[in-house]
Design an enzyme around this catalytic site. Structure first.
Site, PDB file in Angstrom:
ATOM      1  N   ARG A  20       0.806  -1.230   0.000  1.00  0.00           N
ATOM      2  CA  ARG A  20       0.000   0.000   0.000  1.00  0.00           C
ATOM      3  C   ARG A  20       0.841   1.284   0.000  1.00  0.00           C
ATOM      4  NH1 ARG A  20      -4.154   0.382   4.388  1.00  0.00           N
ATOM      5  NH2 ARG A  20      -3.250  -1.378   5.500  1.00  0.00           N
ATOM      6  N   GLY A  86       3.902 -15.392   7.041  1.00  0.00           N
ATOM      7  CA  GLY A  86       3.230 -14.920   8.261  1.00  0.00           C
ATOM      8  C   GLY A  86       4.224 -14.536   9.348  1.00  0.00           C
ATOM      9  N   THR A  87       3.693 -13.883  10.383  1.00  0.00           N
ATOM     10  CA  THR A  87       4.562 -13.357  11.449  1.00  0.00           C
ATOM     11  C   THR A  87       5.237 -14.474  12.248  1.00  0.00           C
ATOM     12  OG1 THR A  87       2.607 -13.159  12.852  1.00  0.00           O
ATOM     13  CG2 THR A  87       3.330 -11.155  11.726  1.00  0.00           C
ATOM     14  N   GLY A 145      -5.600  -8.058  15.857  1.00  0.00           N
ATOM     15  CA  GLY A 145      -5.811  -9.261  16.662  1.00  0.00           C
ATOM     16  C   GLY A 145      -6.425  -8.855  18.003  1.00  0.00           C
ATOM     17  N   LYS A 364      31.814  28.227   2.959  1.00  0.00           N
ATOM     18  CA  LYS A 364      32.110  26.792   2.998  1.00  0.00           C
ATOM     19  C   LYS A 364      33.498  26.573   3.571  1.00  0.00           C
ATOM     20  CE  LYS A 364      34.457  24.417   0.688  1.00  0.00           C
ATOM     21  NZ  LYS A 364      35.335  23.821  -0.332  1.00  0.00           N
ATOM     22  N   TYR A 379      31.086  34.902  -1.833  1.00  0.00           N
ATOM     23  CA  TYR A 379      31.456  33.507  -1.582  1.00  0.00           C
ATOM     24  C   TYR A 379      32.790  33.467  -0.859  1.00  0.00           C
ATOM     25  CZ  TYR A 379      33.074  28.764  -2.185  1.00  0.00           C
ATOM     26  OH  TYR A 379      33.556  27.512  -1.929  1.00  0.00           O
ATOM     27  N   ASN A 390      36.183  43.274   6.724  1.00  0.00           N
ATOM     28  CA  ASN A 390      34.958  43.623   6.016  1.00  0.00           C
ATOM     29  C   ASN A 390      35.091  43.129   4.573  1.00  0.00           C
ATOM     30  OD1 ASN A 390      32.784  44.994   4.704  1.00  0.00           O
ATOM     31  ND2 ASN A 390      32.691  46.309   6.511  1.00  0.00           N
ATOM     32  N   TYR A 400      39.272  27.013  -6.179  1.00  0.00           N
ATOM     33  CA  TYR A 400      39.333  25.734  -6.906  1.00  0.00           C
ATOM     34  C   TYR A 400      39.966  25.972  -8.263  1.00  0.00           C
ATOM     35  CZ  TYR A 400      37.486  21.321  -8.785  1.00  0.00           C
ATOM     36  OH  TYR A 400      37.341  20.071  -9.343  1.00  0.00           O
ATOM     37  N   SER A 418      34.285  45.731  -3.213  1.00  0.00           N
ATOM     38  CA  SER A 418      33.249  44.971  -3.905  1.00  0.00           C
ATOM     39  C   SER A 418      33.792  44.318  -5.162  1.00  0.00           C
ATOM     40  CB  SER A 418      32.101  45.906  -4.290  1.00  0.00           C
ATOM     41  OG  SER A 418      31.490  46.378  -3.113  1.00  0.00           O
TER      42      SER A 418
END
Ligand code: UD1
Ligand code: CA
Length: 469
Positions: A20, A86-87, A145, A364, A379, A390, A400, A418
């Protein structure tokens, strides 16, 4: 754990198909609160200090066996049940793995929220010489049961719904699927099971008859908390149990003093530890192990995994904090730091006290010392950033080279303008300034202004080209 010197061994049934769920993934690997259903059960078993944890697999056996681990690094044993009859047949497969001198606790891999205290009480009820059944009364016991008792109240049998008479179907007390029983009693009973019943299955529940016939006391340990025995058969049930569990987690946090904007909109998929006066806005997801120090505020729609957030820090809305499990990979945010909105802290981001990380800034494997700021669009990866640095908008560390990662060092009190590119490996000397738009490839001296961009040129009276007629 031991009961009268008897070791506890756990058998977890997890061979069923889970039709199900309508999924390719085996049912017991579907997740609740971020963990596979079966992993919840294994973790609970391990919490009992079980001597053996035996998992009975069948459908998707290889995938299931690869999908769970013993939390303490201990051994999980797997036995296979093929086909599934079965169980009772399931537990028969585990017999060779269960020593004769233990108490066997039978659990189901699709019943994730049973608490250790409940199982300990069940083991106590077994006492090393009785058959103990975990039971509960349901308003609607359909499908379960039924616990059939004699006039004096003693348990006589478990009768499956499909085999039950009208009178038996009216019984509201049901068997949860969980029992504790001495192995030396269980094993001969399992050997006597047959499949002469409405479903043609070997029912584990038939052991009750054998116990009664043999004069072994059968005790029902009845609880009232339905979540602890709730099994999962469908996506609807999975989502319902998830929500019920989350509301319980939310309530516990609020009882500890945590202020949740809306307990219905919180998801904890792991462990969330909070100091005093923590406030959490709506729709936050916490995964793995997260610690929020005193007075931490978490804005709406944040996802935070494996992180330690220091006292008084504010995590603004829509921030993603994605720490890893290992200490090195964990994210740390210092006291009084401000992070976000829309910030992303990846594994190994370590922010000191009062660091400010603004919108669209990604960090990271980088350490930022006290008071450092990167307020917009930046980044910083594989970098050591000194105190009070700053770091300007649009600047990145080019860490990388296509093959290897290299380290950038930005010493204390540096100003990075910047839109700079710092090509690693490179060190920016203390107190230095890097002019906006610079691409830095060589180390810079302390205190120096470094500009590395084309000189500005202006041509006066410049005539724009005109469109040809
Ligand atoms: C079982 C109990 C029932 C109880 C109910 C509680 C029996 C005969 N009946 O019924 O009294 O009220 O649980 O939920 O035990 N499994 C196997 N191999 C098999 C069959 C089942 O590993 O051959 C596993 C299933 O994957 C599941 C668990 O055993 O995890 C229980 O099986 P299920 O079919 O759900 O049992 P019920 O018929 O619901
Ligand atoms: Ca079931």
């Amino acid at each position: 754990m031991k009961q009268n010197g008897q070791a506890v061994d756990v058998a977890i049934m997890a061979a069923g198909k889970g039709t199900r769920m309508k999924s390719r993934l085996p049912k017991v690997l579907h997740r609740l609160a971020g963990r596979a259903l079966l992993q919840h059960v294994v973790d609970t078993a391990a919490g009992l200090n079980a001597r053996r944890v035996v998992v009975i697999t069948g459908h998707g056996a290889a995938e299931v066996e690869a999908g769970v681990v013993h939390p303490g690094g201990g051994l999980l044993q797997f036995v296979r049940q093929e086909p599934q009859l079965g169980t009772g047949h399931a537990v028969q497969q585990a017999v060779p793995a269960l020593p004769d001198d233990g108490i066997v606790v039978v659990l189901s891999g699709d019943v994730p929220l049973t608490e250790g205290t409940t199982l300990r009480a069940l083991i106590d009820a077994c006492g090393g010489d009785k058959l103990a059944l975990l039971t509960i009364a349901f308003d609607d016991p359909t499908g379960y049961g039924r616990i059939v008792r004699a006039a004096n109240g003693e348990v006589q049998a478990i009768v499956e719904h499909k085999d039950a008479s009208e009178a038996q179907r009216a019984i509201q007390e049901i068997y949860s699927g969980i029992m504790a029983v001495p192995a030396r009693l269980l094993k001969p009973w399992l050997a006597q099971l047959d499949n002469k019943n409405a479903q043609g299955e070997y029912y584990l529940t038939d052991v009750v008859k054998f116990a009664v016939a043999q004069g072994v006391p059968v005790v029902a340990h009845k609880i009232s908390d339905a979540l602890q025995v709730a099994g999962i058969n469908s996506p609807v049930q999975l989502a319902e149990l998830e929500r019920a569990h989350q509301q319980r987690v939310a309530r516990t946090l609020m009882e500890q003093g945590v202020r949740l904007a809306d307990p219905a909109r919180l998801d904890v998929r792991g462990e969330l530890l909070c100091g005093q006066d923590v406030e959490i806005d709506i729709n936050c997801i916490f995964a793995g192990r997260v610690e929020l120090g005193e007075g931490v505020k978490v804005g709406a729609h944040c996802t935070i995994s494996n992180a330690r957030i220091g006292a008084g820090a504010v995590i603004h809305p829509y921030t993603h904090i994605e720490g890893g499990f290992a200490e090195k990979e964990r994210v740390e945010v210092g006291a009084g730091a401000l992070v976000g909105p829309y910030a992303r802290l990846r594994p190994g981001a370590k922010l000191g006290d009062e660091v400010h990380i603004g919108n669209f800034v990604e960090i990271k494997a980088a350490t930022l010392a006290k008071g450092a700021k990167a307020n917009h669009l930046a980044y910083i990866g594989d970098t050591k950033v000194g105190e009070r640095v700053n770091y300007g908008a649009g600047s990145i560390t080019a860490n990388y080279d296509g093959a290897n990662k290299h380290t950038t060092v930005i010493e204390a009190d540096v100003h990075i303008g910047s839109n700079c590119v710092l090509i690693a490996p490179v060190t920016i000397g203390a107190g230095g300034t890097v002019g906006g738009g610079s691409t830095i490839t060589k180390d810079t001296a302390p205190g120096a202004l470094t500009v590395a961009r084309a000189k500005q040129v202006s041509l006066s009276n410049w005539k724009r080209p005109e469109k040809k007629k």
